[in-house]
Structure formats: C-alpha cells, structure tokens
Scaffold this motif. Structure first.
Motif, PDB file in Angstrom:
ATOM      1  N   SER A  23       3.273 -25.925 -19.639  1.00  0.00           N
ATOM      2  CA  SER A  23       2.160 -26.638 -19.015  1.00  0.00           C
ATOM      3  C   SER A  23       1.925 -26.175 -17.573  1.00  0.00           C
ATOM      4  N   ILE A  24       3.010 -26.001 -16.820  1.00  0.00           N
ATOM      5  CA  ILE A  24       2.879 -25.563 -15.420  1.00  0.00           C
ATOM      6  C   ILE A  24       2.295 -24.155 -15.353  1.00  0.00           C
ATOM      7  N   LEU A  25       2.844 -23.233 -16.140  1.00  0.00           N
ATOM      8  CA  LEU A  25       2.339 -21.856 -16.130  1.00  0.00           C
ATOM      9  C   LEU A  25       0.870 -21.814 -16.535  1.00  0.00           C
ATOM     10  N   ARG A  26       0.526 -22.571 -17.557  1.00  0.00           N
ATOM     11  CA  ARG A  26      -0.864 -22.570 -18.021  1.00  0.00           C
ATOM     12  C   ARG A  26      -1.789 -23.113 -16.942  1.00  0.00           C
ATOM     13  N   ALA A 115      -1.497 -16.526 -24.493  1.00  0.00           N
ATOM     14  CA  ALA A 115      -0.123 -16.433 -25.017  1.00  0.00           C
ATOM     15  C   ALA A 115       0.555 -17.799 -24.988  1.00  0.00           C
ATOM     16  N   LEU A 116       0.348 -18.563 -23.929  1.00  0.00           N
ATOM     17  CA  LEU A 116       0.953 -19.890 -23.825  1.00  0.00           C
ATOM     18  C   LEU A 116       0.341 -20.856 -24.844  1.00  0.00           C
ATOM     19  N   ASP A 117      -0.968 -20.747 -25.071  1.00  0.00           N
ATOM     20  CA  ASP A 117      -1.641 -21.610 -26.046  1.00  0.00           C
ATOM     21  C   ASP A 117      -1.162 -21.334 -27.463  1.00  0.00           C
ATOM     22  N   ALA A 118      -0.700 -20.122 -27.710  1.00  0.00           N
ATOM     23  CA  ALA A 118      -0.248 -19.756 -29.056  1.00  0.00           C
ATOM     24  C   ALA A 118       1.160 -20.254 -29.368  1.00  0.00           C
ATOM     25  N   LEU A 119       1.865 -20.752 -28.345  1.00  0.00           N
ATOM     26  CA  LEU A 119       3.229 -21.232 -28.563  1.00  0.00           C
ATOM     27  C   LEU A 119       3.225 -22.597 -29.247  1.00  0.00           C
TER      28      LEU A 119
END
Length: 198
Positions: A23-26, A115-119
């Motif tokens: 969440s933070i990275l996104r 990439a983060l959304d795909a996790l």
C-alpha cells in the motif's frame, strides 16, 4: 532482514512484501506520477514524426522536487549566474529532452503500480513480487525518483544524506516520511546488488 530484494537465478529480483508495504509503495508511486504530470495526449490524426520532435519546456520547474528530478544539464541553477551560454545550452537541452524523460519516469512509476496491483497477498498478508531484469531496471528508476523527491521535501543535502533525520523524535510530523525515505534506500540498495554481476 525482511523487506529487501534477493537475486533470482537467471537474472531479476524478488521480494516479499506485506499488505502495508504494498500500500505504501503504491501510494508513493501514484503521488510521483501526479507530481510528474499526465503528459501530452497525442492529437488524433497528428503526424507521428512531428510528435517525435515536439519541444518541451525550456525553463527548469519551479517545484524543488521536480527541479531535482529534471535538473539542468549544464550545472545547477546557481552555475548560470552570469554565464548566459551555459543557461542557453541548458534551456536548449531541456526543450528537446524533458518530455521524453518525464514520460520514462512516469512509465517507471506506472510499471511499479501495475506490478503491485497484480500481487495477491496470501493468508499471512504477504506476497512475493518477482521482477525480470528489464522490470528490475524500471523499478530501480522509480525507487530512485521516489527517494529524490522525498529527500528534496525533507531538505536532505547531497553532502549530509540527512544525518539529523535519524535522530528525529517520534512526535516529529516528518518522521513517517523519514521512515519511508530510509526504507526506500534499503530497497534501492538491495535491488542494485541483485543487478550487479556475481
């Protein structure tokens, strides 16, 4: 040590991130894209060759974080005092390069968001992110841009790396941003290590 990149056989990197880290990275990547701006939308029916030679701004951005992301090509702002030829050269260089640089930086941050959304975090609330070598390089660019932006907002200088920031009390409102800055530094450093030949 949790939260660092590991090299993968055959190239690339992987890291295990929990839901908070994702969440933070996104959020940081989205804020970076908003800071950089949406970019120019191609005009329907426009000549694609003309778009390749579209001119960008000739003056540096007024926002200090953007000025750090898009610095003058020939010295810094103070280097141009009294040196009109350096200022003219920087303006000319900026006109023909800044649009492409903005696009690349925005694309790197957008790649991070995708990439983060795909996790899909598992029952333990964490997920493994795997990056191939090309995507690792894009992430490295985005992590660098995030650190430059946050470092500028925190007024971290080139010389001190913000030594005083390490001693901030927990009550200081800058503390969360400092923690993000330091964490991004670990991510950046460990990702660089995965890209270095053994």
């Amino acid at each position: 040590m949790p939260g660092h990149f590991e090299p993968r056989p055959g190239g690339g990197a992987s890291i295990t991130l929990d839901e908070v880290e994702i969440s933070i990275l996104r959020s940081l990547a989205v804020q970076l894209m908003e800071l950089i701006g949406p970019g120019e939308e191609p005009v329907e029916g426009a000549d694609p060759l003309a778009a390749l030679f579209a001119e960008g701004p000739s003056e540096p951005p007024s926002d200090p974080a953007l000025a750090r992301l898009f610095p003058d090509a020939y010295g810094g702002p103070d280097a141009h005092q009294g040196d009109e030829s350096a200022k003219a050269a920087s303006s000319e260089f900026r006109r023909f390069t800044e649009n492409d640089l903005r696009t690349r930086k925005r694309d790197d941050a957008h790649d991070m968001v995708r990439a983060l959304d795909a996790l899909s975090p598992g029952p333990g609330g964490s997920a493994e992110l795997t990056l191939d070598p090309r995507r690792s390089a894009r992430w490295l660019g985005a992590l660098n841009d995030l650190r430059l932006t946050i470092g500028t907002r925190l007024e971290v200088g080139d010389d001190d790396e913000g030594a005083g920031l390490y001693r901030l009390p927990d009550s200081d409102p800058r503390k969360p941003m400092v923690m993000a800055y330091l964490w991004l530094g670990v991510l950046q450093e460990t990702l660089v290590e995965t890209l270095m030949p053994s």
